[in-house]
Design a protein around this motif. Structure first.
Motif, short mmCIF file in Angstrom:
data_model
loop_
_atom_site.label_atom_id
_atom_site.label_comp_id
_atom_site.label_asym_id
_atom_site.label_seq_id
_atom_site.Cartn_x
_atom_site.Cartn_y
_atom_site.Cartn_z
N GLY A 56 0.78 -1.23 0.00
CA GLY A 56 0.00 0.00 0.00
C GLY A 56 0.82 1.28 0.00
N LYS A 57 2.15 1.16 0.01
CA LYS A 57 2.99 2.34 0.19
C LYS A 57 2.79 3.38 -0.91
N ARG A 58 2.73 2.91 -2.17
CA ARG A 58 2.61 3.88 -3.25
C ARG A 58 1.19 4.46 -3.33
N ALA A 59 0.21 3.61 -3.03
CA ALA A 59 -1.17 4.13 -3.00
C ALA A 59 -1.25 5.23 -1.94
N GLU A 60 -0.54 5.01 -0.85
CA GLU A 60 -0.55 6.01 0.21
C GLU A 60 0.14 7.29 -0.24
N ARG A 92 -1.38 -5.13 2.56
CA ARG A 92 -1.53 -5.55 1.16
C ARG A 92 -2.78 -4.90 0.61
N VAL A 93 -2.74 -4.45 -0.63
CA VAL A 93 -3.94 -3.86 -1.23
C VAL A 93 -4.31 -4.66 -2.47
N ASP A 94 -5.59 -4.65 -2.83
CA ASP A 94 -5.96 -5.21 -4.12
C ASP A 94 -6.63 -4.11 -4.94
N ARG A 95 -7.06 -4.47 -6.15
CA ARG A 95 -7.59 -3.45 -7.05
C ARG A 95 -8.87 -2.81 -6.53
N ARG A 113 12.59 7.41 -8.93
CA ARG A 113 12.33 8.84 -8.88
C ARG A 113 11.45 9.29 -10.04
N ALA A 114 11.62 8.65 -11.20
CA ALA A 114 10.72 8.97 -12.33
C ALA A 114 9.30 8.66 -11.92
N GLU A 115 9.14 7.57 -11.16
CA GLU A 115 7.81 7.20 -10.72
C GLU A 115 7.26 8.21 -9.72
N ALA A 116 8.12 8.67 -8.79
CA ALA A 116 7.68 9.64 -7.80
C ALA A 116 7.27 10.95 -8.48
N PHE A 117 8.06 11.37 -9.47
CA PHE A 117 7.72 12.59 -10.20
C PHE A 117 6.40 12.41 -10.95
N SER A 118 6.24 11.26 -11.61
CA SER A 118 4.99 10.98 -12.33
C SER A 118 3.81 10.97 -11.37
N ASN A 168 -2.23 1.83 -13.38
CA ASN A 168 -1.53 0.99 -14.34
C ASN A 168 -0.11 1.48 -14.59
N HIS A 169 0.07 2.79 -14.50
CA HIS A 169 1.41 3.36 -14.62
C HIS A 169 2.29 2.83 -13.49
N HIS A 170 1.69 2.77 -12.32
CA HIS A 170 2.39 2.29 -11.15
C HIS A 170 2.75 0.81 -11.31
N THR A 171 1.80 0.02 -11.79
CA THR A 171 2.06 -1.41 -12.04
C THR A 171 3.19 -1.57 -13.05
N LEU A 172 3.11 -0.78 -14.12
CA LEU A 172 4.11 -0.85 -15.18
C LEU A 172 5.51 -0.54 -14.64
N PHE A 173 5.61 0.56 -13.88
CA PHE A 173 6.93 0.94 -13.36
C PHE A 173 7.43 -0.03 -12.29
N ASN A 174 6.51 -0.80 -11.70
CA ASN A 174 6.94 -1.85 -10.77
C ASN A 174 7.76 -2.92 -11.48
N HIS A 175 7.53 -3.07 -12.78
CA HIS A 175 8.24 -4.09 -13.55
C HIS A 175 9.49 -3.53 -14.22
N ILE A 176 9.60 -2.20 -14.22
CA ILE A 176 10.76 -1.58 -14.87
C ILE A 176 11.86 -1.40 -13.83
N VAL A 177 12.99 -2.06 -14.05
CA VAL A 177 14.06 -1.98 -13.05
C VAL A 177 15.14 -0.97 -13.45
N ARG A 178 15.14 -0.57 -14.71
CA ARG A 178 16.14 0.40 -15.18
C ARG A 178 15.47 1.26 -16.24
N VAL A 179 15.75 2.56 -16.21
CA VAL A 179 15.19 3.44 -17.23
C VAL A 179 16.33 4.10 -18.00
#
Lengths: 210, 210, 210, 210
Positions: C3-7, C71-74, D5-10, D61-72
């Motif tokens: 939940g950290k990013r949702a927060e 933990r969060v879900d959609r 940080r890109a995610e935090a800015f977004s 979904n942006h958040h989910t996507l960036f969760n999978h991105i380990v390098r930009v």
């Protein structure tokens, strides 16, 4: 005091300023069909795109710069505050750029606003260089992996950006539209041709490094 | 509950408030050349700079203060909310300061708004001192490395800031412009002459500490 | 997904919404002295303070709530988005509350806006309870240290907040001013009388815990 | 450079844009009772809800996507900036949607604005797909736990979202109101039917994983 929170605060100002840009977009009233009125303000959209890229890429480089800064002092924070003061003023001038460029397309003069806009870009560029220069000349502020020589060699490159902004501002006297587009292209250029020091560190880390 | 999230939330409010300042800048309409109209509102720019520095340096000190706070309770969070309530109101009064100071330059009276602006600064200063005082008097709230004596000795220094704001507000009765400039200088002074406790901890950490 | 990013995202919305409240403050134009015009809009200041406290303390409790969610879900994220949708609408209605209450003091009727404002508060309260209820009924969402019984017992307390908002809204039919003040007092009450589960965990952690 | 940080800015841009939506809500003046004027602008509320859900779920979904991105890299950051540029423009068009749909209910034509709104949604969808596609084709950008095959299979699903936006935009020619509601439903659909890759990783982590 490390730079992490200064960076978070700066990120906030960058994010708010870049999003406020769109608040300045206003569909003109009047009797014409909406499609016409929406398209009529294309200079405002262009100004929006150029300022969005300028702030966005300024953020990118600010972020790269602060990645190398391991310790901050109060003077550096005040320099950073000065930079943010100019960044936050971009939406204000962007609105006027859109309006005046629209007038210019109908025969008016947009030189004044392009010069003002150019001065704002120059002011940001000076603050940015000042932070880098100051951090490079204080013991223990920059990441120890950065060679002093690398930092010193990078200073002229900042000077180049400064020159680009000055030349673009002067072009505004001849063609405000060309100047605005050039500001956008300069921003894009800086998206890819960034701090050499940063590239060196990135190269050290190698491909695939997290 | 630790203070990290309260600090992040506060940072957000500081960043938004400081960036909204520029939203209040408006180029006056009319028939004159744009250069003239842009320069005409210099009191609005001055008010922008002074409020930007005031919020920015208030943020800096807020950040330093929360660095020393290791635990928060609900009362502290409400005090902090009160501080933020005044910070968020700065753009509102800053716009009026710019307008009225512009009128003042054309012979009007700007005393009222400078007094209102001064009262807002005083309110922020009181909230800030209250947070520090309260944190210093509750067991376990401040970083254990801070000596109680150090904290208590720092209280009068806050009082000094309070006195500076009161005196500047009174100067507003004589010269609103001088008062506004003094508010800016006070902010700059607090950028460098900050919490003694903070300086002590910084000194302990020594030069080069990350 | 934790939940950290949702927060963090929610914190951003809370911080922007709370700071935008001040954007709605506008000094009325006209010929009277500024001091009179600044004081004339006291209902707008009162609405500002009440909404600031309401959003601020809603944030406080949101933060406490998400501290327990591991933990969060959609679905939970969509419920949270719904809550934020109402939070972001508070500045819009707050401006109307200030205007209409000002009219009310001059003999107009402010019942409609107080009912609308009350419905918004009730909507936030329902979303908030729904998040808590949903998190408490899904396996693995809440911190394992929380006993199911504790969570279930806390649900009626949320119901109490709901009842308080409904009663206050009804009071708005008799006295809009009294209702507005009561909304502020309810917010303050919730600053101190928060989630019992939260208090239990805090007590477990003991005084002085970081 | 990692994506944190890109995610935090977004996140900042998403949070500001979503909250600014409410700034565009304005109660119409006039002589009628407030209840009537508040309800009269229901198309503006509907546009608010649809845009809120659209930005909110785009963030999810942006958040989910960036969760999978380990390098930009820089190109990915510029693509992301482009996405944010469209996101930040949503409040601007949302206000016009509300106004024009209100006119439409009184016999006017809202086709133009629904097409413009649809094009904005399509632009966001293209940027989003481009980021995912680019990240999936550069070595070392995505989380190593993601199989290349999984990523490639997910591309058509993005195409589906693109088709949904195009169809909805075309429906706007027949019924602007239906199109707006469909944009809202599409957002809700994407709240639950998200990146398959993401679901796979979530499944791997298993229920109850923190």
């Amino acid at each position: 005091m490390d730079g992490k929170r200064a960076e978070a605060f700066s990120d906030g100002v960058f994010a708010v300023a870049i999003t406020l840009l769109a608040l300045e977009l206003k569909v003109p009233g009047g009797e014409g069909p909406l499609a016409h009125r929406l398209l009529e303000i294309w200079p405002a959209y262009l100004a929006y795109v150029v300022s969005f890229l300028s702030i966005g890429i300024m953020w990118l480089n600010h972020h790269t710069l602060f990645n190398h800064i391991v310790r901050v002092d109060r003077l550096l924070l005040v320099l950073n505050l000065l930079l943010l003061m100019f960044v936050a003023a971009v939406p204000f001038l962007t609105e006027v750029v859109g309006d005046e460029l629209g007038e210019h397309m109908r025969g008016g003069d947009a030189t004044t606003i392009m010069v003002a806009y150019g001065l704002l870009m120059i002011a940001m560029s000076i603050c940015f260089s000042a932070i880098w220069w100051y951090a490079g000349h204080r013991r223990g502020m920059l990441d120890a992996r950065l060679e002093t020589e690398t930092v010193r060699r990078s200073i002229p490159r900042f000077g180049l950006g400064f020159v680009a902004y000055v030349v673009t501002t002067l072009i505004g006297f001849v063609s405000p539209l060309a100047a605005l587009i050039l500001f956008g292209l300069t921003a894009l250029y800086y998206a890819f041709e960034h701090l050499p020091a940063a590239r060196e560190l990135d190269a050290d880390a190698g491909p695939g490094a997290g």
